[in-house]
Structures are given as structure tokens and as C-alpha cells.
Design a protein around this motif. Sequence first.
Motif, PDB file in Angstrom:
ATOM      1  N   LEU A 135       0.955  -1.183   0.091  1.00  0.00           N
ATOM      2  CA  LEU A 135       0.056   0.023   0.046  1.00  0.00           C
ATOM      3  C   LEU A 135       1.047   1.269  -0.128  1.00  0.00           C
ATOM      4  O   LEU A 135       0.381   2.195  -0.307  1.00  0.00           O
ATOM      5  N   ARG A 136       2.022   1.199   0.341  1.00  0.00           N
ATOM      6  CA  ARG A 136       3.083   2.340   0.455  1.00  0.00           C
ATOM      7  C   ARG A 136       3.949   2.569  -0.650  1.00  0.00           C
ATOM      8  O   ARG A 136       5.160   2.999  -0.537  1.00  0.00           O
ATOM      9  N   LYS A 137       3.650   1.712  -1.651  1.00  0.00           N
ATOM     10  CA  LYS A 137       4.686   1.687  -2.876  1.00  0.00           C
ATOM     11  C   LYS A 137       4.721   2.865  -3.585  1.00  0.00           C
ATOM     12  O   LYS A 137       6.032   3.452  -4.102  1.00  0.00           O
ATOM     13  N   ASP A 138       3.969   4.009  -3.395  1.00  0.00           N
ATOM     14  CA  ASP A 138       4.111   5.179  -4.094  1.00  0.00           C
ATOM     15  C   ASP A 138       4.873   6.206  -3.269  1.00  0.00           C
ATOM     16  O   ASP A 138       5.434   7.246  -4.003  1.00  0.00           O
ATOM     17  N   GLU A 139       5.157   5.718  -2.015  1.00  0.00           N
ATOM     18  CA  GLU A 139       6.117   6.762  -1.121  1.00  0.00           C
ATOM     19  C   GLU A 139       7.569   6.997  -1.489  1.00  0.00           C
ATOM     20  O   GLU A 139       8.274   7.800  -1.179  1.00  0.00           O
ATOM     21  N   PHE A 140       8.123   5.761  -2.165  1.00  0.00           N
ATOM     22  CA  PHE A 140       9.376   5.365  -2.666  1.00  0.00           C
ATOM     23  C   PHE A 140       9.566   5.499  -4.140  1.00  0.00           C
ATOM     24  O   PHE A 140      10.565   4.570  -4.584  1.00  0.00           O
TER      25      PHE A 140
END
Length: 375
Positions: free
Chosen positions: A42-47
Motif C-alpha cells: 500500500l505504501r509503494k508510491d512513497e518511494f
Amino acid sequence: MSGIYIHIPFCKQACHYCDFHFSTSLNKKDELISALKKEIRLRKDEFKSETVETIYFGGGTPSLLTNLELESIIQSVYETYKVAEFPEITLEANPDDLSKERLIELSKSPINRLSIGIQSFFEADLKLMNRAHNSEESKKCIAEAVNYFDNISIDLIYGVPNATNEQWIENIETALSFGVPHISSYALTVEPKTALASMIKQGKIDNVDDEKAQEQFYILKETLEKADFEHYELSNFAKKGYYSKNNSAYWLGKKYIGIGPSAHSFNGKQRSWNISNNIKYIKALQEDHLPCDIETLSDTDRYNEYIMTGLRTIWGVNLNRVEKEFGKENLNYLLAQATPYITQELLYIEASTLKTTRKGQFLSDGIASELFKLN
């Protein structure tokens, strides 16, 4: 450089001094691991534009997970983010989990660095702390670990009630005898609501002696530096080339994502932290919801954090950076606040960098707080 921290909130038993988030029940382990993988995705876009150079399993006691469970989480990181060709992948582990067979298995996995929670080689200390291992297990574990891992760190705790300086020296020399390249060492701290705080309040054990802890800090520093260790952060010593890349990134203000209940993240401008409750964490991820709070850091927050982390490290606080990022007014404020400590020979300036002196190192956190801006 960016990093991924993965919090494994399980322990066999509660150490008396610990105030980290953990559970001694493994009933929800499978659901928790699934939730960790979901959060990673779910946090793939953060990096999106970052390369992950460190993966760190902390806790809790991550070594309670099987190799297959650990590797499945690592695989999720690789599937979601761009990972460096040779990342540093650290596993925090307790000696009682590291049998020869387990060490062999781990050496064949992507994990390439061990951080082993020894704390002390004396039985009395281990019992006072309520550690799950004994001294003999510690020594046997390290003796085996160096056969399979080159990059090993061990933790030691000083300032333990009734532990003499002679015992502390023996602890350090025992650690050095195994040839490990990294030692992290912390003063025993009495945190509120811990068993240690309760036992001291009830008079069952003596309180921590700050003067004794300070003596033992300087014994540690002198002994390790004579053994060619570099004191690169207040609590961390390493042979050349063995600085912890993961921890160094924190102190240098690099971005990182914290996965798991209670884990913290930092993107340069915002800090976030996950809920410290396993059940609520799992439920939120099952519903595709990130259970975290977010704080946007003000310029004052960022200034204070830089002062705190900088003074703890060999890199110090770069005055040119302070002026560039926070302005001339803040630089003048810092220099004015630092002047009394420079006069007392607790701080000094070298090559436009503010650093603690040898005398000031143990007091660095307290000194930093006096240099903070309040608004």
C-alpha cells in the motif's frame, strides 16, 4: 539512500527495562505477517523515486520468525520497491534463537547482517533484565555466528545496578575476544511503566547511578578506541567499513519507511507513526487502511532534530548547512546558545562544524536540548 524498517512485535518474554511495543503471544503471527506485506504494497508510491539500500528487521524479537517468514517479507519489499544491488539487510536476534543450524540457514538467506542482543555476559545482569538467554548461550552464539557472518553487531548495556567497573571491563573484553566489527552500547534507562521502574520504586533493586553510568561510558569509549573501533555515534562503535548503514541514515536525516505496529517513518518533511496495537493494526490493513498518524514538521522541528542527531555523531552540526536551511538568524541563535558549552569545553567548532568534545559526548542529548528553539 533510503531504508525500510520492519517492526516485528513479538517476544518470548518481557525484558524488565523495555518500553518498546511487543506482545508475548504469537497467536496472531500469521495475520501480522500478512498485514506487514499489505502495508508494504500500500505504501509503494512513497518511494517511487527512491532506491532502498537498507532493510532492517527490529522489534520485539525478529528472530522468532522463521527463515521462510522473513524471506517472504523481504520478497515483498523487492516486488514493491527499487532495491540496491547489494543492500544491507539486518536481523535483530537474541542468542537463544541462533543455534548453529539456524545460523547456517540465515547465512543462505538475503540477510547479511546480524544485530545480537547480548546485553551482558554476567548471569546476575541477565536475570535483573529478565533476558530469555543465559551467558553461556551468548558466548556460544557469537562463537558460531562469526563462522557464517562477517557483519555482526552486538548490544551491551552499561550502568546496571551493582555491576562494577571491573565487571564492565570484562564484558567489553569478552565481546572483543570474538572479533565482531560493531558494538552498540546503551546506558540502562529507567522508563516509566516498566517492570524495572516498579522494582526500583518498591526498593527491590537499587536505582541506576548516573555517575557510574558515565564512568562506564568512558571506559567503553577508551577500551574500544584502543581496539581500533571508531566512535561514530553516541551509542555505536565500529571497525572501519562497518558503520550501520541503516542507523547512519536516521542520524543523517535520510528518508525511511517504518512498516508494522508502532513503526515510524520520515520523508524529509513529515513524520508518521503506526498504531501501537497488533489487533487494530491487522484489522486496518485487512481493510486496506493505513493505521497511522502524520505530523508535518515545522522549520523549528527540523532544526531541533538536526541539532539532536548531529551532536550525537562524528559528523556534528554543519554550521553552513544551518545557515542555508534555517537562515542566518537561527545560526546566530545556535552560536549564542553554544557559547557557554564551548567555554566549558563540552563543545567545539572545527571546519565550520559544531561537535561535542570528549568530555561532552556523554552529555550530548542534554546539551542539544539546551540548543533547541522553542518556537
